[in-house]
Design a protein around this motif. Structure first.
Motif, short mmCIF file in Angstrom:
data_model
loop_
_atom_site.label_atom_id
_atom_site.label_comp_id
_atom_site.label_asym_id
_atom_site.label_seq_id
_atom_site.Cartn_x
_atom_site.Cartn_y
_atom_site.Cartn_z
N THR A 151 0.86 -1.18 0.00
CA THR A 151 0.00 0.00 0.00
C THR A 151 0.90 1.23 0.00
O THR A 151 1.81 1.34 0.82
N TRP A 152 0.64 2.14 -0.94
CA TRP A 152 1.36 3.42 -1.02
C TRP A 152 0.45 4.53 -0.55
O TRP A 152 -0.74 4.55 -0.87
N LEU A 168 -2.83 5.84 -2.26
CA LEU A 168 -2.71 5.91 -3.72
C LEU A 168 -3.24 4.61 -4.33
O LEU A 168 -3.32 3.58 -3.66
N GLN A 169 -3.54 4.64 -5.60
CA GLN A 169 -4.09 3.48 -6.30
C GLN A 169 -3.05 2.39 -6.56
O GLN A 169 -3.39 1.24 -6.73
N ASN A 170 -1.78 2.75 -6.58
CA ASN A 170 -0.71 1.81 -6.91
C ASN A 170 -0.57 0.74 -5.83
O ASN A 170 -0.43 1.05 -4.65
N LYS A 171 -0.57 -0.53 -6.21
CA LYS A 171 -0.37 -1.65 -5.29
C LYS A 171 0.90 -2.43 -5.64
O LYS A 171 1.12 -3.53 -5.14
N GLU A 172 1.74 -1.87 -6.50
CA GLU A 172 2.96 -2.53 -6.96
C GLU A 172 4.15 -2.13 -6.09
O GLU A 172 4.08 -1.18 -5.32
N GLN A 186 4.78 6.95 1.61
CA GLN A 186 4.97 5.81 2.48
C GLN A 186 4.60 4.53 1.75
O GLN A 186 3.60 4.48 1.04
N CYS A 187 5.42 3.51 1.95
CA CYS A 187 5.13 2.17 1.47
C CYS A 187 4.88 1.30 2.69
O CYS A 187 5.67 1.29 3.63
N LEU A 202 1.20 -9.08 9.84
CA LEU A 202 2.45 -8.39 10.14
C LEU A 202 2.72 -7.37 9.06
O LEU A 202 2.33 -7.55 7.91
N PHE A 203 3.40 -6.27 9.42
CA PHE A 203 3.67 -5.24 8.41
C PHE A 203 4.97 -4.52 8.70
O PHE A 203 5.50 -4.57 9.81
N ASP A 204 5.45 -3.83 7.69
CA ASP A 204 6.60 -2.93 7.80
C ASP A 204 6.29 -1.72 6.96
O ASP A 204 5.62 -1.82 5.92
N GLU A 205 6.74 -0.55 7.40
CA GLU A 205 6.50 0.70 6.68
C GLU A 205 7.80 1.48 6.57
O GLU A 205 8.62 1.46 7.48
N LYS A 206 7.95 2.16 5.44
CA LYS A 206 9.07 3.07 5.25
C LYS A 206 8.54 4.31 4.53
O LYS A 206 7.59 4.22 3.76
N THR A 207 9.19 5.44 4.78
CA THR A 207 8.75 6.68 4.16
C THR A 207 9.91 7.38 3.44
O THR A 207 11.08 7.17 3.78
N SER A 208 9.55 8.18 2.46
CA SER A 208 10.48 9.05 1.76
C SER A 208 9.87 10.43 1.66
O SER A 208 8.68 10.57 1.38
N ASP A 209 10.69 11.43 1.90
CA ASP A 209 10.28 12.82 1.72
C ASP A 209 10.79 13.26 0.35
O ASP A 209 12.00 13.22 0.10
#
Length: 89
Positions: free
Chosen positions: A40-41, A48-52, A69-70, A77-84
């Motif tokens: 999930t983005w 966002l609509q992108n699931k890739e 964020q991805c 279970l999940f993991d998240e990372k972000t970019s500015d």
């Protein structure tokens, strides 16, 4: 931090990106596992609509700047990372 001139930019999620207006930007969210994680983005908290695993921004403009964020999730279970991403003139 990634700072590049006008061209295409490719980076892994988690990087801080400064880009010039009109660059193409590719963000990669590397997620592995069996079963394959759901991706999930979001941008500034909006899904966002992108699931890739790859998010592409073509001819970036100022309004494309923000916090991306991805989130990779599987079996609860999940993991998240972000970019500015910052876009300048």
């Amino acid at each position: 931090m990634v700072v590049l001139e006008r061209k295409s930019i490719s980076a892994d999620i988690g990087s801080k990106i400064h880009s010039l207006n009109q660059n193409n930007i590719t963000l990669r969210c590397r997620a592995t596992g069996i079963p394959k994680p759901d991706i999930t983005w979001t941008k500034n908290g909006i899904t966002l609509q992108n699931k890739e695993e790859v998010l592409r921004i073509f001819s970036a403009k100022m309004s494309d700047g923000g916090v991306y964020q991805c989130r990779a999730e599987k079996l609860g279970l999940f993991d998240e990372k972000t970019s500015d991403i910052q876009i300048s003139g």
